[in-house]
Design an enzyme around this catalytic site. Structure first.
Site, PDB file in Angstrom:
ATOM      1  N   HIS A 157       7.212 -25.623  -9.060  1.00  0.00           N
ATOM      2  CA  HIS A 157       6.584 -24.508  -9.803  1.00  0.00           C
ATOM      3  C   HIS A 157       5.818 -23.589  -8.850  1.00  0.00           C
ATOM      4  O   HIS A 157       4.873 -22.934  -9.278  1.00  0.00           O
ATOM      5  CB  HIS A 157       5.632 -25.007 -10.893  1.00  0.00           C
ATOM      6  CG  HIS A 157       6.182 -26.115 -11.734  1.00  0.00           C
ATOM      7  ND1 HIS A 157       6.847 -25.910 -12.912  1.00  0.00           N
ATOM      8  CD2 HIS A 157       6.195 -27.464 -11.525  1.00  0.00           C
ATOM      9  CE1 HIS A 157       7.230 -27.071 -13.427  1.00  0.00           C
ATOM     10  NE2 HIS A 157       6.851 -28.040 -12.604  1.00  0.00           N
ATOM     11  N   SER A 278       8.033   0.334   8.677  1.00  0.00           N
ATOM     12  CA  SER A 278       7.824   1.290   7.593  1.00  0.00           C
ATOM     13  C   SER A 278       7.676   2.682   8.199  1.00  0.00           C
ATOM     14  O   SER A 278       7.153   2.835   9.300  1.00  0.00           O
ATOM     15  CB  SER A 278       6.568   0.906   6.817  1.00  0.00           C
ATOM     16  OG  SER A 278       6.005   2.047   6.192  1.00  0.00           O
ATOM     17  N   LYS A 284       3.524  -2.363   9.494  1.00  0.00           N
ATOM     18  CA  LYS A 284       4.466  -3.146   8.703  1.00  0.00           C
ATOM     19  C   LYS A 284       5.608  -3.737   9.514  1.00  0.00           C
ATOM     20  O   LYS A 284       6.140  -3.119  10.428  1.00  0.00           O
ATOM     21  CB  LYS A 284       5.068  -2.278   7.576  1.00  0.00           C
ATOM     22  CG  LYS A 284       4.095  -1.952   6.471  1.00  0.00           C
ATOM     23  CD  LYS A 284       3.626  -3.173   5.677  1.00  0.00           C
ATOM     24  CE  LYS A 284       4.697  -3.690   4.756  1.00  0.00           C
ATOM     25  NZ  LYS A 284       4.801  -2.899   3.533  1.00  0.00           N
ATOM     26  N   GLU A 291      15.610  -9.499   2.259  1.00  0.00           N
ATOM     27  CA  GLU A 291      15.587  -8.867   0.930  1.00  0.00           C
ATOM     28  C   GLU A 291      16.981  -8.402   0.527  1.00  0.00           C
ATOM     29  O   GLU A 291      17.393  -8.514  -0.628  1.00  0.00           O
ATOM     30  CB  GLU A 291      14.625  -7.680   0.927  1.00  0.00           C
ATOM     31  CG  GLU A 291      13.173  -8.109   1.026  1.00  0.00           C
ATOM     32  CD  GLU A 291      12.258  -6.920   1.288  1.00  0.00           C
ATOM     33  OE1 GLU A 291      11.596  -6.487   0.345  1.00  0.00           O
ATOM     34  OE2 GLU A 291      12.224  -6.432   2.434  1.00  0.00           O
TER      35      GLU A 291
END
Ligand code: ARG
Length: 460
Positions: A157, A278, A284, A291
């Protein structure tokens, strides 16, 4: 004479819009090499049964080689009016060797031809993918050595649960990939049944020898029902499903590592070569590759839908709908291939942030379950042990301490079965020594699995 293979009975020219609508050369040109392999085997079979002379066969085989090289060099101009790769190659053959070339299509149709091409193509793809999956397994197994002493929190979980050796995580992915490889191998059994010679749908009245074609093309067997095999695309549906499951596995892994790269987790640092920056935030380092692996799984899952929807309402046998089958497979394969190709480098070069991991490893009562099992080993019923440890956890939470910080007296107050040896069950380091069941995340059990995986991959 008409450029078309089927002009004989027609008295009107095809509307150019229909040619654009029905063409598949824009996506099936990648079948060129397998189409040529299939046609050469077909010609050899025709020669063996006397439907071609040895010299005709030689001309066909040699000219097809030349055409294949021309296509490989990008020299063939694709023409919409020639519809598909099969017609392009056959008409190039006829343009070169005339009537001899006009004999190649004896005893076959494009229906069994395209099914055969696809099976040859899928066979190569699945075989290539298996090799890439082994690479990925190897990358995970190699990490086990570098991370041999690292312990990670295991989650259920997404809540801290019990500790496991880091290698247990790596080998978990090896297991998933192994099932993927087994599925590929199983799929290949059905891919490896020859359609050629089913002709349009009913077979042929000519003395063709399909077993000879199968032998020449390395198929394990010959399909026994022409009606079925000329339109069967089950092998594509299951191949795409297997691809989708690989994609889903990669997506889950990507999601996990994306989380691990967050400041909040701080478990992992991805190599710069596999992250992107970025355009506005200079600090970043984004896990875009992971992804996209997660994101691209959506396409592969959609490809499963596409192929199933395509075949679900088709009467026997070939229907032109089937021309669209390739789009789903090519997309699924290209997508998964690209992911599996990149994944090993990421696995190899990512760095576990061991200091950060260790700094918080004792948080979250990862030893609670092992403490309960200690009580069970002292004769306490499981449910009672569960309650005792639950109360101790609550006590520790309110005092902001760990179970290992409790004194022996405090522990004995909670349960008089507890002895001084309880220390061996407290703290993450002890827990991974105690987890010992086969397949567990404990040190010894995992070391055995690492050895087993090394042997398995070496034996490949
Ligand atoms: N381009 C077609 C396909 O991919 C080849 C088979 C065409 N057969 C036919 N009877 N029109 O399915």
């Amino acid at each position: 004479m008409s450029a078309k293979a089927w002009g004989g009975a027609f008295d009107q020219k095809t509307d150019p819009r229909v040619e654009f609508f029905t063409e598949s050369i824009s996506f099936d040109s990648r079948l060129a090499a397998v189409d040529i392999r299939g046609s050469q085997a077909h010609a050899r079979m025709l020669a063996k049964v006397g439907l071609l002379t040895a010299d005709e066969c030689r001309q066909i085989v040699e000219t097809l080689d030349v055409i294949g090289q021309e296509i490989a060099r990008g020299e063939m101009v694709w023409k919409t009016e020639l519809e598909d790769i099969h017609m392009h190659i056959e008409s190039a053959l006829i343009a070169r060797i005339g009537d001899v070339g006009r004999k190649l299509h004896t005893g076959r149709s494009r229906n069994d031809q395209v099914a055969t091409d696809l099976k040859l193509y899928v066979r190569d793809c699945l075989t290539e993918l298996d090799t890439l999956l082994i690479e990925l397994q190897q990358a995970f197994v190699d990490r086990c050595e570098a991370d041999a002493d690292v312990v990670l929190p295991g989650y259920t979980h997404l809540q801290r649960a019990q500790p496991v050796m880091a290698s247990h995580y790596w080998l978990a992915y090896c297991e998933k990939l192994q099932r993927d490889r087994e599925r590929l191998a199983d799929c290949l059994k059905r891919v490896n049944i020859l359609p050629l010679g089913a002709a349009a749908l009913a077979g042929s009245s000519l003395p063709i020898d399909r077993h000879e074609s199968a032998r020449l093309l390395g198929f394990a067997d010959v399909a026994a029902n022409s009606l079925d095999v000329s339109s069967d695309r089950d092998f594509l549906a299951e191949s795409i499903f297997v691809l989708s499951l690989i994609s889903v596995h990669l997506s889950g892994w990507a999601e996990e590592w994306i989380l691990w790269c967050t400041t909040e987790f701080g478990f992992l640092k991805l190599p710069d070569a596999y992250t992107t920056g970025s355009s506005i935030m200079p600090q970043k380092r984004n896990p875009d590759v992971l992804e996209l692996m997660r994101g691209k799984s959506a396409r592969v899952i959609a490809d499963v839908q596409q192929i199933l929807t395509l075949i679900k309402g088709l009467p026997l046998a070939y229907n032109r709908d089937l021309q669209e089958d390739k789009l789903a497979f090519f997309d699924a394969f290209d997508t998964v291939r690209a992911c599996v190709d990149l994944a090993p480098s990421i696995v190899r070069h990512a760095k576990l942030q061991v200091e950060t991991i260790n700094a918080r490893l004792e948080e979250g009562f990862l030893d609670a379950t092992t403490l309960m099992e200690y009580l069970i080993s002292k004769g306490v019923p499981m449910r009672t042990g569960h309650e005792v440890v639950g109360k101790l956890v609550r006590d520790c939470e309110s005092r902001r301490i760990k179970l290992a910080d409790l004194t022996l007296a405090e522990l004995q107050q909670a349960c008089d079965k507890i002895g001084a040896d309880v220390n061996n069950s407290l703290g993450v380091k002890n827990v991974v020594e105690r987890l010992s069941s086969f397949g567990s995340g404990g040190r010894k059990a995992v070391a055995e699995q690492v050895t087993a995986w090394r042997d398995r991959l070496q034996a490949k």
